[in-house]
Enzyme design. Structure first.
Site, PDB file in Angstrom:
ATOM      1  NE  ARG A  38      -4.433   5.554   3.044  1.00  0.00           N
ATOM      2  CZ  ARG A  38      -4.885   4.662   3.891  1.00  0.00           C
ATOM      3  NH1 ARG A  38      -5.409   5.070   5.031  1.00  0.00           N
ATOM      4  NH2 ARG A  38      -4.807   3.390   3.627  1.00  0.00           N
ATOM      5  NE  ARG A  59      -4.622   5.290   9.664  1.00  0.00           N
ATOM      6  CZ  ARG A  59      -5.033   4.359   8.809  1.00  0.00           C
ATOM      7  NH1 ARG A  59      -4.408   3.192   8.759  1.00  0.00           N
ATOM      8  NH2 ARG A  59      -6.059   4.564   8.026  1.00  0.00           N
ATOM      9  CG  HIS A  99      -8.935   5.941   1.789  1.00  0.00           C
ATOM     10  ND1 HIS A  99      -8.990   5.659   0.443  1.00  0.00           N
ATOM     11  CD2 HIS A  99      -8.287   4.899   2.364  1.00  0.00           C
ATOM     12  CE1 HIS A  99      -8.409   4.486   0.219  1.00  0.00           C
ATOM     13  NE2 HIS A  99      -7.972   4.004   1.375  1.00  0.00           N
ATOM     14  CD  GLU A 140      -2.944  -1.200   2.263  1.00  0.00           C
ATOM     15  OE1 GLU A 140      -3.330  -0.125   2.761  1.00  0.00           O
ATOM     16  OE2 GLU A 140      -3.325  -2.304   2.669  1.00  0.00           O
ATOM     17  CG  HIS A 190      -9.792   6.443   5.820  1.00  0.00           C
ATOM     18  ND1 HIS A 190     -10.749   5.461   5.690  1.00  0.00           N
ATOM     19  CD2 HIS A 190      -8.597   5.793   5.982  1.00  0.00           C
ATOM     20  CE1 HIS A 190     -10.164   4.265   5.764  1.00  0.00           C
ATOM     21  NE2 HIS A 190      -8.875   4.450   5.955  1.00  0.00           N
TER      22      HIS A 190
HETATM   23  C1  SIN Z   1      -7.366   0.747   2.729  1.00  0.00           C
HETATM   24  O1  SIN Z   1      -7.531  -0.457   2.621  1.00  0.00           O
HETATM   25  O2  SIN Z   1      -7.079   1.475   1.788  1.00  0.00           O
HETATM   26  C2  SIN Z   1      -7.543   1.355   4.078  1.00  0.00           C
HETATM   27  C3  SIN Z   1      -6.616   0.751   5.038  1.00  0.00           C
HETATM   28  C4  SIN Z   1      -6.150   1.776   6.014  1.00  0.00           C
HETATM   29  O3  SIN Z   1      -6.806   2.797   6.179  1.00  0.00           O
HETATM   30  O4  SIN Z   1      -5.075   1.594   6.570  1.00  0.00           O
END
Ligand code: SIN
Length: 530
Positions: free
Chosen positions: A279, A375, A233, A117, A340
């Site tokens: 993010r 985060r 998000h 991610e 988010h």
């Molecule tokens: C996501 O799956 O994009 C969200 C996971 C997170 O907020 O850490």
């Protein structure tokens, strides 16, 4: 009428990963009452799609996970906290696995299948396909139902903590089934109420995420830190009927790209890591594209990948999008950014201890300094689990230190009557959520923050009158809490005269020389702390 009184060693408020894991760890020797506003499984945990970031892979290291967390946290992480939490990752995986969570493994070599991610330099996200949180929540709920000494009260919402001389002895709680306020007496009270997404008009969070724990802790005199750090998000499904459905960042980890309405991939213009940039950067880039083009969404495209892979790896998203008339194996997904996660919260150490005796905060409700100003993806389930286990380990020593409980006097409803116009409550809800979206969103300015402050000040006074004049209902309590949380976010956003991580103010576009936490405590002057 005196109202019922319920007693336990520990009162846990909230039933996501934080509350359930903590309760399971102490239930063999201590009595626990868990109160939850809706049903047990209605929580932010249930919605976590991505997974839990942990150093498991052979070519990964704690140092690398620590470095990624600190880099993405934009200088505001507390490095000692980061090191300690990251090092606990393997213990957490073992713990959750022992409880019955089945993280996905690769069928070829039976090793964990690690997702990637944004902001991570390595694949390190353990997951259960794209419904990790749902599986964790279901597994822990089953374990709780089998555990001794745990009583779960659904449809029960905390009104206020009961505090004497900077010590909490339980809480007044609304039984939403009966409409009565009851007393829950305890020696330790744990706030595990999740986040604050519902303060904003568009959010990935469930309806229950109204910042109740943070608002209650603030009223009880706890320090609240860094509330301006709200993570948006980048990719929520844009759809008129399906609300609040997240499209996990893991899609981008598997190669999905973001495109504008002209079909052009735009993220390489903003960051060398493109779709896998931190993010805050991706959310701001999308916000900028939307403002520039006047479009109401951008596109996220994974349709060029193998169909079987998409359906097998992202079954929940595939199904949900089909329901919305979008076949993600064939076409791009319309997405927008949305509130988010709040990095700030009740100041707590990594054992969950706050600066009010007998009061603990775990998970998104708390701010330990782990996430800093932004985060790192999939770091929240990790932090929550570590704090829950640490707090459970400290319980006996803490009980010894705190001494016996005291009796909570009966709830005094005063001259409160039944509200005559409940529709006003929903109007005020809507006003707050809109003003937060319009003035305190992804890109802020000093003028907009002043506007927001003036409006929330007026609304908060009106809501205060409502609270004293009318019998409490869940809607009214939630309204009071979102107003408090909105005020805290706006106040702290005005205190931070810089742009850092998730907080971006056009009038202070650069980083200040020193990274500081913003801190507000009721009855004290606000401070910024190095
Ligand atoms: C996501 O799956 O994009 C969200 C996971 C997170 O907020 O850490």
């Amino acid at each position: 009428m005196a109202g019922k009184i319920f007693e336990s060693d520990v009162l846990v408020i909230g039933s996501g990963l934080a509350g359930l894991l903590y309760s399971l760890k102490i239930a063999r020797s201590r009595s626990v009452n868990i109160i939850t506003k809706g049903t047990v499984t209605e929580s932010s945990t249930s919605r976590a799609q991505g997974g839990i970031a942990t150093v498991i892979g052979e070519n990964d290291s704690f140092d690398s996970h620590v470095a990624d967390t600190i880099r993405v946290g934009a200088g505001l992480c507390h490095s000692d906290v980061v090191k300690s939490i990251v090092a606990s990752g393997p213990r957490i995986v073992q713990e959750l696995t022992n409880l019955g969570v089945k993280f996905c493994k690769d069928s070829d070599d039976n090793e964990y299948d690690l997702g990637l991610e944004g902001g991570h330099s390595k694949r390190r996200v353990l997951h259960v396909k794209d419904h990790t949180g749902r599986d964790i929540e279901q597994t822990l709920t089953e374990r709780v139902s089998e555990a001794p000494n745990i009583t779960v009260f659904e449809n029960h919402m905390g009104v206020n903590l009961y505090v004497r001389n900077n010590q909490v002895f339980g809480a007044y709680v609304l039984d939403d089934n009966m409409g009565d306020v009851e007393r829950f007496s305890s020696r330790i009270t744990v706030l595990a109420t999740g986040g604050t997404g519902r303060v904003f008009l568009y959010t990935s969070n469930p309806d229950v995420a109204t910042g109740d724990g943070i608002a209650m802790a603030y009223r009880a005199g706890a320090s609240i830190v860094n509330m301006e750090m709200v993570q948006f998000h980048p990719t929520l499904l844009y759809h008129t009927k399906i609300r609040s459905f997240l499209i996990t960042e893991a899609l981008r980890g598997e190669g999905a790209i973001l495109k504008g309405h002209d079909g052009r991939r735009f993220m390489p213009d903003y960051h060398p890591d493109a779709e896998l940039a931190p993010r805050d950067i991706v959310a701001r880039a999308i916000d900028n594209e939307l403002k520039k083009t006047g479009a109401d969404h951008v596109w996220l495209d994974i349709s060029f990948k193998d169909t079987d892979f998409i359906v097998e790896r992202f079954p929940a998203i595939y199904e949900k999008c089909l329901e919305a008339g979008i076949d993600i194996t064939q076409e791009p997904i319309p997405v927008v950014p949305a509130a988010h996660y709040v990095m700030g919260g009740v100041r707590a150490d990594i054992n969950g201890r706050t600066d009010v005796n007998g009061l603990f905060a775990i998970g998104e409700t708390a701010c330990t300094g782990f996430h800093g100003a932004n985060r790192l993806a999939s770091n929240s389930l990790l932090e929550t689990s570590v704090s829950a286990l640490n707090a459970a380990q400290q319980l006996d020593a803490e009980l010894e230190r705190l001494g016996p409980p005291i009796e909570i006097p009966p709830w005094d409803p005063g001259a409160a009557t039944d509200p005559d116009e409940l529709v006003v409550v929903s109007h005020m809800w809507d006003e707050i959520r809109r003003l937060m979206a319009n003035y305190v969103g992804i890109v802020r300015s000093s003028k907009r923050l002043i506007r927001a402050r003036n409006r929330i000040g007026f609304l908060a006074r009106e809501i205060g009158t409502f609270y004293w004049d009318f019998k409490v209902t869940r809607d009214l309590l939630e309204l009071r809490n979102i107003a408090t949380v909105a005020e805290l976010i706006i106040r702290m956003a005005r205190m931070r005269r810089e742009s850092r991580g998730a907080h971006f103010n056009k009038d202070y576009p650069s980083l200040a020389n020193e990274a500081v936490d913003t801190l507000v405590r009721k009855g004290y002057e606000p401070v910024i702390q190095a």
